[in-house]
Design an enzyme around this catalytic site. Structure first.
Site, mmCIF file in Angstrom:
data_model
loop_
_atom_site.group_PDB
_atom_site.id
_atom_site.type_symbol
_atom_site.label_atom_id
_atom_site.label_comp_id
_atom_site.label_asym_id
_atom_site.label_seq_id
_atom_site.Cartn_x
_atom_site.Cartn_y
_atom_site.Cartn_z
ATOM 1 N N LYS A 37 -32.790 -26.859 20.147
ATOM 2 C CA LYS A 37 -32.555 -26.897 21.592
ATOM 3 C C LYS A 37 -32.897 -25.627 22.352
ATOM 4 O O LYS A 37 -32.441 -25.407 23.480
ATOM 5 C CB LYS A 37 -31.107 -27.324 21.923
ATOM 6 C CG LYS A 37 -30.584 -28.514 21.174
ATOM 7 C CD LYS A 37 -31.567 -29.631 20.986
ATOM 8 C CE LYS A 37 -31.909 -30.373 22.249
ATOM 9 N NZ LYS A 37 -33.003 -31.393 21.945
ATOM 10 N N GLY A 58 -36.051 -24.904 23.097
ATOM 11 C CA GLY A 58 -37.291 -25.116 23.850
ATOM 12 C C GLY A 58 -38.531 -25.268 22.984
ATOM 13 O O GLY A 58 -39.642 -24.991 23.434
ATOM 14 N N THR A 59 -38.338 -25.750 21.755
ATOM 15 C CA THR A 59 -39.474 -25.874 20.832
ATOM 16 C C THR A 59 -40.544 -26.836 21.353
ATOM 17 O O THR A 59 -41.738 -26.554 21.241
ATOM 18 C CB THR A 59 -38.993 -26.358 19.452
ATOM 19 O OG1 THR A 59 -37.987 -25.473 18.994
ATOM 20 C CG2 THR A 59 -40.119 -26.391 18.451
ATOM 21 N N HIS A 109 -36.593 -25.218 12.181
ATOM 22 C CA HIS A 109 -35.284 -24.608 12.452
ATOM 23 C C HIS A 109 -34.792 -23.841 11.223
ATOM 24 O O HIS A 109 -33.656 -23.397 11.178
ATOM 25 C CB HIS A 109 -34.246 -25.680 12.791
ATOM 26 C CG HIS A 109 -34.603 -26.540 13.967
ATOM 27 N ND1 HIS A 109 -35.154 -26.036 15.121
ATOM 28 C CD2 HIS A 109 -34.478 -27.879 14.185
ATOM 29 C CE1 HIS A 109 -35.358 -27.029 15.978
ATOM 30 N NE2 HIS A 109 -34.960 -28.150 15.433
ATOM 31 N N SER A 159 -26.914 -28.457 25.214
ATOM 32 C CA SER A 159 -28.096 -29.257 24.921
ATOM 33 C C SER A 159 -27.971 -29.936 23.546
ATOM 34 O O SER A 159 -28.302 -31.121 23.382
ATOM 35 C CB SER A 159 -29.332 -28.343 24.961
ATOM 36 O OG SER A 159 -30.509 -29.079 24.818
ATOM 37 N N PHE A 178 -35.644 -35.592 24.890
ATOM 38 C CA PHE A 178 -35.855 -34.160 24.659
ATOM 39 C C PHE A 178 -36.017 -33.430 25.984
ATOM 40 O O PHE A 178 -36.130 -32.221 26.016
ATOM 41 C CB PHE A 178 -37.085 -33.939 23.773
ATOM 42 C CG PHE A 178 -36.810 -34.255 22.326
ATOM 43 C CD1 PHE A 178 -35.965 -33.447 21.583
ATOM 44 C CD2 PHE A 178 -37.372 -35.362 21.710
ATOM 45 C CE1 PHE A 178 -35.701 -33.722 20.253
ATOM 46 C CE2 PHE A 178 -37.108 -35.649 20.376
ATOM 47 C CZ PHE A 178 -36.266 -34.829 19.648
ATOM 48 N N GLY A 223 -33.521 -29.232 31.507
ATOM 49 C CA GLY A 223 -34.494 -28.143 31.514
ATOM 50 C C GLY A 223 -34.139 -26.998 32.447
ATOM 51 O O GLY A 223 -35.008 -26.453 33.123
HETATM 52 P P1 A3P Z 1 -31.655 -29.333 28.041
HETATM 53 O O1 A3P Z 1 -30.980 -30.258 27.090
HETATM 54 O O2 A3P Z 1 -30.763 -28.197 28.471
HETATM 55 O O3 A3P Z 1 -32.272 -30.020 29.205
HETATM 56 P P2 A3P Z 1 -35.993 -28.441 22.000
HETATM 57 O O4 A3P Z 1 -37.381 -28.763 22.384
HETATM 58 O O5 A3P Z 1 -35.903 -27.181 21.196
HETATM 59 O O6 A3P Z 1 -35.296 -29.613 21.408
HETATM 60 O O7 A3P Z 1 -35.215 -28.054 23.339
HETATM 61 C C1 A3P Z 1 -34.907 -29.027 24.283
HETATM 62 C C2 A3P Z 1 -34.457 -28.333 25.550
HETATM 63 O O8 A3P Z 1 -35.604 -27.741 26.199
HETATM 64 C C3 A3P Z 1 -33.865 -29.328 26.535
HETATM 65 O O9 A3P Z 1 -32.853 -28.613 27.267
HETATM 66 C C4 A3P Z 1 -35.079 -29.656 27.391
HETATM 67 O O10 A3P Z 1 -34.787 -30.209 28.642
HETATM 68 C C5 A3P Z 1 -35.721 -28.285 27.512
HETATM 69 N N1 A3P Z 1 -37.135 -28.380 27.894
HETATM 70 C C6 A3P Z 1 -38.083 -29.172 27.331
HETATM 71 N N2 A3P Z 1 -39.255 -29.011 27.969
HETATM 72 C C7 A3P Z 1 -39.050 -28.107 28.949
HETATM 73 C C8 A3P Z 1 -39.885 -27.542 29.959
HETATM 74 N N3 A3P Z 1 -41.142 -27.898 30.083
HETATM 75 N N4 A3P Z 1 -39.318 -26.643 30.802
HETATM 76 C C9 A3P Z 1 -38.018 -26.288 30.678
HETATM 77 N N5 A3P Z 1 -37.180 -26.798 29.753
HETATM 78 C C10 A3P Z 1 -37.686 -27.700 28.894
#
Ligand code: A3P
Length: 318
Positions: free
Chosen positions: A75, A77-78, A125, A155, A277, A281
């Site tokens: 979570k 931002g991968t 991870h 998240s 996912f 954001g």
């Molecule tokens: P939230 O649940 O706070 O919205 P991962 O990819 O590691 O699973 O992380 C997911 C988190 O990254 C989620 O956070 C998601 O909304 C956010 N995310 C995904 N794409 C994004 C983007 N382009 N800009 C900002 N946040 C993003």
């Protein structure tokens, strides 16, 4: 691909199941290896082997010299970073048709890793000690993305609440926060993950690692794209980095995910859930979830372990 009701697909050898339950009986569908908890994966991914042996196989995977690995706690931002890197290295504004899980080391294991066509941007991870040994031997470029722990906690809670049973978490947010600050959570605690990375990277000083923060990327996505391009030795123009940043904005990626992406190696979200996912954001959504008292308690516990660690997080948008 797994579908609802296919118990045999979702339920591998349960003798490996670890006890992560709290006093209310809520826990995670995990097994334990080397001090960490991992999701029990469906049978079609473990292919008749023990879960623990599949994870161990990752360390033996053969890598290519120009592989790139995104290393992050869940979570942070991968998905976002993966899409940005793929666009930077391909030089084209095209979204990946595959889902990021098809490049996730702990989902595809040694055989899957070796089968991915080049150029390859993996994600994981796992701590450094569980990555392919060749990461250090071949000095594979690693990009670590971090995020403030309260937004990660929120998240992760939303993610685990909405995934397909039995991987879903049935406890409430307060219970989840307790688990998040303990080790009894998938991939272990975020604090331990960060500290492990720091120690293990320090022991491999020649490993090229770029440290990034979600909040910096959100505040200035163009600078983030330029920093990544520089680290990867790519000669992208400033204009192209701007185009990539724009194409990978939250709104655009959410739309692409809804319109174009398929399930990938397994069905992640429970039928009828709002799992995605691309939830919010934002920086600072934690304020909508923690009471003042819970936030202070979280800070106390987090700081007790992390205050001298050198990590500084941004909790509020600037
Ligand atoms: P939230 O649940 O706070 O919205 P991962 O990819 O590691 O699973 O992380 C997911 C988190 O990254 C989620 O956070 C998601 O909304 C956010 N995310 C995904 N794409 C994004 C983007 N382009 N800009 C900002 N946040 C993003």
């Amino acid at each position: 691909m797994a579908s609802d009701g296919e118990t045999s697909v979702r339920d591998p050898d349960l003798s490996e199941l670890a006890d992560t339950k709290n006093s209310k009986g809520h826990g995670f569908h995990c097994f334990k290896h080397d001090g960490l908890y991992f999701f029990m994966l469906p049978e079609h991914l473990v292919k008749g082997q023990k879960q623990v042996d599949r994870i161990k196989s990752v360390t033996e995977a053969e890598l290519k010299d120009d592989d790139i690995i995104i290393c992050a706690y869940p979570k942070c931002g991968t998905h976002w970073l993966w899409e940005v890197i793929e666009m930077l290295i391909s030089g084209t504004i095209h979204y990946q048709k595959d889902v990021k899980e098809t490049r996730m080391l702990e989902f595809i294991f040694k055989d899957g890793i070796e089968a991915v066509p080049q150029p390859r941007v993996f994600n994981t991870h796992l701590p450094l000690r569980m990555l392919p040994k060749q990461v250090v031997e071949k000095k594979i470029k690693c990009i670590q993305i971090m995020r403030n722990p309260k937004d990660v906690c929120v998240s992760f809670f939303n993610h685990l609440r909405d995934v397909t049973p039995p991987a879903n978490y049935e406890g409430d947010f307060v219970e989840f926060t307790e688990a998040f600050l303990s080790e009894k959570i998938p991939f272990g605690s975020y604090s331990t993950n960060l500290l492990s990375w720091k120690t293990e990277v320090a022991a491999a000083p020649e490993l090229p690692v770029l440290d990034m923060y979600y909040e910096d990327m959100k505040t200035d996505p163009v600078k983030a794209a330029k920093d990544i391009a520089k680290f990867l030795g790519l000669s992208c123009t400033d204009k192209y980095c701007e185009e990539v940043a724009l194409a990978c904005s939250f709104k655009k990626m959410k739309k692409v995910d809804e319109e174009m992406k398929s399930d990938g190696p397994m069905k992640i979200w429970a039928e009828g859930s709002e799992g995605t996912f691309y939830r919010k954001g934002e920086i600072g959504d934690w304020k909508n979830w923690f009471t003042v008292a819970e936030s202070e308690r979280f800070d106390q516990k987090w700081n007790a372990k992390m205050k001298d660690s050198g990590f500084t997080f941004t909790y509020t948008p600037v």
